[in-house]
Motif scaffolding. Structure first.
Motif, PDB file in Angstrom:
ATOM      1  N   VAL A   1      -3.575 -11.206  -6.352  1.00  0.00           N
ATOM      2  CA  VAL A   1      -5.348 -10.457  -6.158  1.00  0.00           C
ATOM      3  C   VAL A   1      -6.165 -10.681  -7.052  1.00  0.00           C
ATOM      4  O   VAL A   1      -5.450 -11.440  -8.524  1.00  0.00           O
TER       5      VAL A   1
ATOM      6  N   THR B   1      -8.935  -8.725  -7.705  1.00  0.00           N
ATOM      7  CA  THR B   1      -9.280  -7.630  -8.470  1.00  0.00           C
ATOM      8  C   THR B   1      -9.025  -6.653  -7.178  1.00  0.00           C
ATOM      9  O   THR B   1      -8.612  -6.413  -6.319  1.00  0.00           O
ATOM     10  N   ASN B   2      -8.543  -5.397  -8.100  1.00  0.00           N
ATOM     11  CA  ASN B   2      -8.392  -3.706  -6.820  1.00  0.00           C
ATOM     12  C   ASN B   2      -9.405  -3.315  -7.944  1.00  0.00           C
ATOM     13  O   ASN B   2      -8.739  -2.265  -7.689  1.00  0.00           O
ATOM     14  N   HIS B   3     -10.066  -3.418  -8.060  1.00  0.00           N
ATOM     15  CA  HIS B   3     -11.316  -2.273  -9.103  1.00  0.00           C
ATOM     16  C   HIS B   3     -12.424  -2.526  -7.938  1.00  0.00           C
ATOM     17  O   HIS B   3     -13.723  -2.149  -8.106  1.00  0.00           O
TER      18      HIS B   3
ATOM     19  N   MET C   1      -8.819  -8.422   2.063  1.00  0.00           N
ATOM     20  CA  MET C   1      -9.285  -7.503   1.528  1.00  0.00           C
ATOM     21  C   MET C   1      -8.696  -6.441   2.047  1.00  0.00           C
ATOM     22  O   MET C   1      -9.121  -6.156   3.272  1.00  0.00           O
TER      23      MET C   1
ATOM     24  N   THR D   1     -10.055   1.276  -6.220  1.00  0.00           N
ATOM     25  CA  THR D   1      -9.504   0.893  -6.123  1.00  0.00           C
ATOM     26  C   THR D   1      -9.175  -0.097  -5.278  1.00  0.00           C
ATOM     27  O   THR D   1      -8.218  -0.598  -4.925  1.00  0.00           O
TER      28      THR D   1
ATOM     29  N   THR E   1      -9.061  -3.759  -3.039  1.00  0.00           N
ATOM     30  CA  THR E   1      -8.426  -4.800  -3.526  1.00  0.00           C
ATOM     31  C   THR E   1      -9.309  -6.074  -2.817  1.00  0.00           C
ATOM     32  O   THR E   1      -9.191  -6.054  -1.169  1.00  0.00           O
TER      33      THR E   1
ATOM     34  N   TYR F   1      -7.606  -9.868  -2.715  1.00  0.00           N
ATOM     35  CA  TYR F   1      -6.755 -10.831  -1.911  1.00  0.00           C
ATOM     36  C   TYR F   1      -7.009 -12.380  -1.925  1.00  0.00           C
ATOM     37  O   TYR F   1      -8.167 -12.727  -0.744  1.00  0.00           O
TER      38      TYR F   1
END
Length: 585
Positions: free
Chosen positions: A230, A232-234, A566, A572, A574, A576
């Motif tokens: 991951v 980012t998950n923002h 993604m 949220t 994400t 990857y």
């Protein structure tokens, strides 16, 4: 002419039709590597207990003799005959008391590489019925001709072999023998055909029958597995990721109209571009859909965005050009220059939505059929097409003169290919130039179409006449002039293909040359290779990558050829990255 002479004459006639070069005269008295012939017969008369085949020739000093016991009224087996001319094959049938009951003779030439297909009739020496024996070489076809495995794993799809004679007819009761050229790299189960990876390297899994072999090339990577990490998950509904040439940054398109920047692996707080005031996003298929950097971005700072926006009471898809100013991490919204837009419409789905510069430096634009089947075959519409334009000529662009419909009455010159339902994501293979198109189906099938590099444009991929390989509107239907998909899969847990990329990064060897794709509903991650016009080495990576994922929207690729995937999420979402995993044990 006696009956036996008639049989021999019939043999010569069949040979002249079937063997072609295999029946030409070869130098008398010469021999070379053997030709393996497969003999079979079924429904033999009940008195026959044994069939003996004898091969003689002027250059064969000792006759070759082969015995075929009769089992359940049938014989099956092979003989090796030295290649050459004037090979006389005599077949005799014997009863349980070793009394000859039937005999047949044929003389033929067998140059190396011959694939004869002959019917030898054994005439009765008593009052019983004749016996027919088929003499043929065989062709073995394997379910996969290449596959990639990681050390310690087994290929999930065991190899299977199809055995046919030279006329294309299945050989009854035939089974192959499996072997490996290097058990230190890969082994094969003799019963199931499943391949197991034992060590890094390359090997061949070989299937043989009646002296004929077929091979599957196996590549085993040494202990590294693909994995996802991951970044980012923002994010808010990320739908695409890309980068300029030779640029280590990664740019992520968010559907609500914002492009975010990852720099040194960190999500920057300041957006690269914010178009939320212009972008229409009142359903899941509308919004900012993709971006593409000009091949000369480092010098001209130009990039292109495709998004949907209001046009009064209707909707259009808009392609626009932007530039950066003094800060390379922030674009200038005021620099927007409209390039191309679709006609206004009231439907809000099947927008397509991908921009990508091709190997030729031209800008390719994918549009869905806008919810109207007829658009895909309407050459006066941009919808249901992939377009190709030259943004370095004309104002705001030029239509390349080699586009297939230039000069065709009532047709858009921008069209490159057509007959597509919703080509949400497509990509060019950076090694071959082949164009892979993941086209979203309707009722039953998802498909991948390929436009091979250096083949004529203007391909019609069939929608709505066809969905996948099946007739859609009416059945039967004419497929004349249509280009069939290279790969399809059916609906079930799957519902909409998310087309990806052929991987040519350096991080994960086991993905090399694989076209990786996913599905919106099932979240699986799978791949295949396209080799010599055929799909091979299909593989499901879902479990290995910790999936399935939820609401996959797109793949992305950075300037180094590394791969990203993604998923949706309001804050949220994400992103990857595909990375090498831990070594296997």
């Amino acid at each position: 002419m006696s009956l036996r002479q008639q049989v021999r004459f019939a043999f010569a006639f069949v040979c002249s039709l079937v063997l072609l070069a295999g029946c030409e005269k070869s130098p008398t008295g010469t021999t070379s590597r053997p030709v393996t012939l497969h003999l079979s017969a079924s429904g033999l008369v009940t008195t026959v207990n044994l069939v003996v085949v004898k091969v003689t020739a002027p250059d064969i000093s000792v006759p070759l003799v082969f015995n075929f016991p009769v089992t359940s009224g049938s014989i099956s087996g092979s003989i090796d005959v030295p290649a050459g001319s004037n090979r006389t094959i005599t077949a005799s049938a014997y009863d349980a008391g070793n009394t000859e009951t039937h005999r047949g003779v044929v003389t033929m030439n067998l140059p190396a590489g011959t694939q004869p297909v002959l019917t030898l009739q054994l005439l009765p020496l008593t009052s019983t019925q004749p016996i027919t024996i088929t003499i043929t070489t065989v062709v073995i076809t394997l379910s996969q001709t290449s596959l990639t495995i990681t050390v310690g794993l087994a290929d999930p799809s065991p190899l299977t072999a199809t055995i046919k004679d030279a006329s294309g007819n299945p050989v009854a009761g035939a089974t192959v023998k499996w072997a490996t050229t290097d058990p230190g790299v890969a082994t094969v189960d003799a019963t199931t055909g499943q391949v197991h990876a034992t060590g890094a390297g390359t090997a061949q899994i070989v299937a043989t029958f009646a002296g004929v072999a077929a091979a599957c090339n196996v590549t085993v990577f040494g202990g590294q597995t693909a994995s996802l990490t991951v970044l980012t998950n923002h994010l808010t509904d990320p739908v695409y990721a890309t980068a300029p040439t030779n640029d280590d940054r990664l740019f992520v398109v968010q559907r609500p109209g914002v492009i975010r920047l990852l720099k040194n692996g960190q999500l920057q707080s300041t957006p690269f571009l914010d178009l939320t005031s212009e972008v229409l996003t009142n359903n899941d298929e509308l919004g900012m859909l993709s971006m593409a950097f000009h091949p000369n971005y480092a010098q001209n700072h130009q990039f292109y965005v495709l998004y949907t926006r209001n046009n009064g009471q209707s909707i259009i898809e808009q392609v626009a050009r932007f530039t950066t100013s003094g800060n390379p991490d922030v674009a200038n919204p005021a620099s927007e220059t409209p390039i191309l837009s679709t006609v206004p419409r009231f439907t809000d789905f099947h927008n397509g939505g991908l921009l990508m510069f091709g190997p030729d430096g031209k800008l390719y634009i994918g549009f869905g059929d806008a919810g109207n089947h007829d658009n895909a075959q309407d050459l006066s519409s941009f919808h249901g097409k992939i377009l190709r334009i030259d943004v370095d000529a004309g104002s705001p662009y030029a239509v390349p003169s080699d586009n297939p419909l230039v000069g065709v009455a009532n047709a858009k010159g921008e069209i490159w290919d057509y007959g597509l339902r919703n080509p949400w994501r497509y990509s060019f293979d950076s090694a071959t130039g082949n164009l892979y198109i993941g086209d979203v189906g309707e009722n039953l099938f998802e498909e991948v179409d390929i436009h091979l590099a250096n083949t004529p444009a203007g391909k019609n991929f069939g929608w709505p006449t066809m969905e996948g390989n099946s007739c859609f509107l009416v059945s039967p239907c004419s497929q004349t002039g249509l280009t069939a998909p290279v790969f399809t899969y059916t609906h079930g847990p799957e519902c909409a293909i998310i087309g990806g990329f052929v991987y040519h990064g350096t991080g994960i060897q086991e993905l090399t040359d694989n076209y990786v794709y996913s599905d919106l509903c099932s979240g699986v991650i799978r791949s295949f290779k396209f080799v010599n016009g055929a799909v091979t080495a299909q593989h499901d990576w879902t479990a290995q990558l910790g999936g399935p994922l939820s609401n996959v929207t797109s793949f992305g690729r950075d300037s180094h050829g590394e791969l990203y995937i993604m998923t949706l999420g309001a804050g949220t979402g994400t992103l990857y990255k595909f990375v090498p995993g831990a070594p296997t044990t």
